[in-house]
Design a protein around this motif. Structure first.
Motif, PDB file in Angstrom:
ATOM      1  N   ASN A 143       0.699  -1.215   0.147  1.00 13.54           N
ATOM      2  CA  ASN A 143      -0.054   0.018   0.025  1.00 13.54           C
ATOM      3  C   ASN A 143       1.017   1.335  -0.088  1.00 13.54           C
ATOM      4  O   ASN A 143       2.223   1.229  -0.098  1.00 13.54           O
ATOM      5  N   VAL A 144      -0.006   2.286  -0.070  1.00 15.28           N
ATOM      6  CA  VAL A 144       0.842   3.787   0.082  1.00 15.28           C
ATOM      7  C   VAL A 144       0.258   4.615   1.024  1.00 15.28           C
ATOM      8  O   VAL A 144      -1.121   4.660   1.078  1.00 15.28           O
ATOM      9  N   GLU A 145       1.050   4.746   2.003  1.00 15.94           N
ATOM     10  CA  GLU A 145       0.478   5.909   3.003  1.00 15.94           C
ATOM     11  C   GLU A 145       1.530   7.118   3.028  1.00 15.94           C
ATOM     12  O   GLU A 145       2.582   7.047   3.278  1.00 15.94           O
ATOM     13  N   LYS A 146       0.542   8.214   2.807  1.00 17.25           N
ATOM     14  CA  LYS A 146       1.193   9.455   2.810  1.00 17.25           C
ATOM     15  C   LYS A 146       2.232   9.439   1.713  1.00 17.25           C
ATOM     16  O   LYS A 146       3.436  10.220   2.127  1.00 17.25           O
ATOM     17  N   GLY A 147       2.266   9.226   0.746  1.00 19.99           N
ATOM     18  CA  GLY A 147       3.358   9.140  -0.291  1.00 19.99           C
ATOM     19  C   GLY A 147       4.527   8.299  -0.083  1.00 19.99           C
ATOM     20  O   GLY A 147       5.432   8.115  -0.944  1.00 19.99           O
ATOM     21  N   VAL A 148       4.189   7.250   0.899  1.00 21.85           N
ATOM     22  CA  VAL A 148       5.280   6.357   1.077  1.00 21.85           C
ATOM     23  C   VAL A 148       4.806   4.896   0.878  1.00 21.85           C
ATOM     24  O   VAL A 148       3.735   4.549   1.195  1.00 21.85           O
ATOM     25  N   VAL A 149       5.607   4.040  -0.004  1.00 15.98           N
ATOM     26  CA  VAL A 149       5.258   2.611  -0.241  1.00 15.98           C
ATOM     27  C   VAL A 149       5.567   1.582   0.829  1.00 15.98           C
ATOM     28  O   VAL A 149       6.761   1.918   1.452  1.00 15.98           O
ATOM     29  N   PHE A 150       4.754   0.845   1.275  1.00 19.14           N
ATOM     30  CA  PHE A 150       5.133   0.016   2.282  1.00 19.14           C
ATOM     31  C   PHE A 150       4.432  -1.462   2.093  1.00 19.14           C
ATOM     32  O   PHE A 150       3.466  -1.420   1.346  1.00 19.14           O
ATOM     33  N   ILE A 151       5.390  -2.473   2.628  1.00 15.09           N
ATOM     34  CA  ILE A 151       5.179  -3.983   2.241  1.00 15.09           C
ATOM     35  C   ILE A 151       4.662  -4.611   3.857  1.00 15.09           C
ATOM     36  O   ILE A 151       5.711  -4.426   4.722  1.00 15.09           O
ATOM     37  N   SER A 152       3.628  -4.863   3.999  1.00 16.72           N
ATOM     38  CA  SER A 152       3.151  -5.366   5.294  1.00 16.72           C
ATOM     39  C   SER A 152       3.201  -7.194   5.424  1.00 16.72           C
ATOM     40  O   SER A 152       2.334  -7.348   4.682  1.00 16.72           O
ATOM     41  N   ILE A 153       4.027  -7.575   6.059  1.00 22.66           N
ATOM     42  CA  ILE A 153       3.916  -8.955   5.780  1.00 22.66           C
ATOM     43  C   ILE A 153       3.684  -9.540   7.319  1.00 22.66           C
ATOM     44  O   ILE A 153       4.177  -9.166   8.184  1.00 22.66           O
ATOM     45  N   ALA A 154       2.797 -10.481   7.441  1.00 25.36           N
ATOM     46  CA  ALA A 154       2.217 -11.179   8.598  1.00 25.36           C
ATOM     47  C   ALA A 154       3.585 -12.118   9.166  1.00 25.36           C
ATOM     48  O   ALA A 154       4.229 -12.536   8.503  1.00 25.36           O
ATOM     49  N   ASP A 155       3.792 -12.098  10.592  1.00 22.85           N
ATOM     50  CA  ASP A 155       5.012 -12.780  11.294  1.00 22.85           C
ATOM     51  C   ASP A 155       4.785 -14.136  10.715  1.00 22.85           C
ATOM     52  O   ASP A 155       5.880 -15.011  10.871  1.00 22.85           O
ATOM     53  N   LYS A 156       3.783 -14.809  10.706  1.00 21.67           N
ATOM     54  CA  LYS A 156       3.587 -16.210  10.361  1.00 21.67           C
ATOM     55  C   LYS A 156       4.308 -16.892   9.134  1.00 21.67           C
ATOM     56  O   LYS A 156       4.574 -17.909   8.949  1.00 21.67           O
ATOM     57  N   LEU A 157       4.454 -15.819   8.128  1.00 20.44           N
ATOM     58  CA  LEU A 157       4.969 -16.099   7.086  1.00 20.44           C
ATOM     59  C   LEU A 157       6.681 -15.943   6.943  1.00 20.44           C
ATOM     60  O   LEU A 157       7.593 -16.325   6.354  1.00 20.44           O
ATOM     61  N   LEU A 158       7.382 -15.166   8.256  1.00 17.27           N
ATOM     62  CA  LEU A 158       8.584 -14.895   8.340  1.00 17.27           C
ATOM     63  C   LEU A 158       9.089 -15.485   9.523  1.00 17.27           C
ATOM     64  O   LEU A 158      10.413 -15.926   9.463  1.00 17.27           O
ATOM     65  N   PHE A 159       8.337 -15.735  10.512  1.00 17.43           N
ATOM     66  CA  PHE A 159       9.049 -16.547  11.964  1.00 17.43           C
ATOM     67  C   PHE A 159       8.053 -17.164  12.407  1.00 17.43           C
ATOM     68  O   PHE A 159       6.954 -17.412  12.384  1.00 17.43           O
ATOM     69  N   GLN A 160       8.930 -18.213  13.211  1.00 17.84           N
ATOM     70  CA  GLN A 160       7.984 -19.044  14.177  1.00 17.84           C
ATOM     71  C   GLN A 160       7.656 -18.425  15.401  1.00 17.84           C
ATOM     72  O   GLN A 160       8.601 -17.375  15.627  1.00 17.84           O
TER      73      GLN A 160
END
Length: 286
Positions: A143-160
């Motif tokens: 998404n874009v927030e206030k002109g800034v691009v961000f990727i939000s990834i749930a922890d269950k995809l990244l860490f145990q």
């Protein structure tokens, strides 16, 4: 007036002893007539005195008005002379103001062009990220927030759970992110770790602050292994203080445990772009 009354009474007393009854009656009638005339004259005198006082007050008011009118007239004469000077200066100032407004309008246009270029780059970046990362995965948001691009990834995809070691599936997702970041060398990538509010203490970490930062640096090391320039990477931990939802259920706590990768243009380069436009403006106006 008392003296007159006393005199009249004395005359009447004297005459009553020296004159006949008829004469006395006539004198009484004349005395009454004289008294009536005196009363009438007194009333008229009082009325005249009141009219005189009123006329004096009106005269004083008119004199004050006359003084005010004379002062106003002099002020108008003085103002007329000043206005002649002010009108000439006002015309010159107005002309300068118009020129200044034209210059400011051009500067605003130049800045808007620079911002438009930045927005265009941002849009292209979002499109690229959505294409590479995949927008159909509910655990990944671009998404874009206030002109800034961000990727939000749930922890269950990244860490145990309770760990800061990156999973093999996370490396697949991060490889796609790295591909996009590598194509934008003028951008920086800030990795934000977010936890839930469940207290964490597991050696060598002390609390959720440590966990959030450690997860951020773990992601950064993977991106670096994927050939992302380390100078583009920023590690950040937010602990549990920026939740998406209330930490009142297990499901909500799972939503709050996430990693947010913020992709943003380097501020100094953005200002360089604006400065370049300003120099172009200055060269065009000289």
């Amino acid at each position: 007036m008392k003296k007159v009354l006393l005199f009249s009474a004395s005359v009447m007393l004297l005459l009553s002893s020296c004159v006949s009854k008829k004469q006395f009656t006539d004198l009484q009638a004349k005395q009454k007539e004289t008294q009536d005339l005196l009363n009438s004259a007194t009333v008229k005198l009082n009325s005249c005195l009141e009219e005189r006082a009123s006329a004096t007050a009106r005269l004083e008011g008119l004199q004050e008005q006359l003084a005010d009118l004379r002062k106003t007239n002099q002020d108008l004469i003085d103002t007329k002379g000043n206005l002649t000077t002010l009108t000439q200066k006002g015309a010159e100032n107005l002309e300068k103001s118009l020129e200044s407004l034209k210059e400011k309008d051009l500067k605003i246009t130049r800045l808007q062009d620079a911002l438009t270029k930045k927005d265009s780059v941002t849009l292209a970046l979002v499109t690229s990220l959505k294409r590479e990362v995949g927008i159909n995965d509910p655990d990944i948001e671009v998404n874009v927030e206030k002109g800034v691009v961000f990727i939000s990834i749930a922890d269950k995809l990244l860490f145990q759970s309770g760990s800061y070691n990156v999973t093999s599936r996370a490396k697949e997702v991060l490889a796609k992110v790295a591909k996009v970041v590598n194509s934008k060398p003028d951008f920086e990538c800030m990795v934000e770790g977010h936890t839930d509010n469940v207290p964490y203490r597991k050696e060598p970490l002390l609390d959720n602050w440590d966990l959030s930062v450690k997860r951020s640096t773990s992601i950064i090391r993977v991106l670096q292994d994927l050939n992302v320039n380390p100078s583009q990477l920023i590690a950040a931990g937010r602990s549990h203080y920026v939740p998406l939802v209330d930490n009142d259920t297990a499901e909500n706590r799972a939503k709050n445990r996430r990693t947010r990768i913020v992709v943003l243009p380097k501020i100094d380069q953005f200002y360089d772009m604006i400065e370049k436009e300003m120099k172009n403006l200055a060269a065009g106006t000289n």
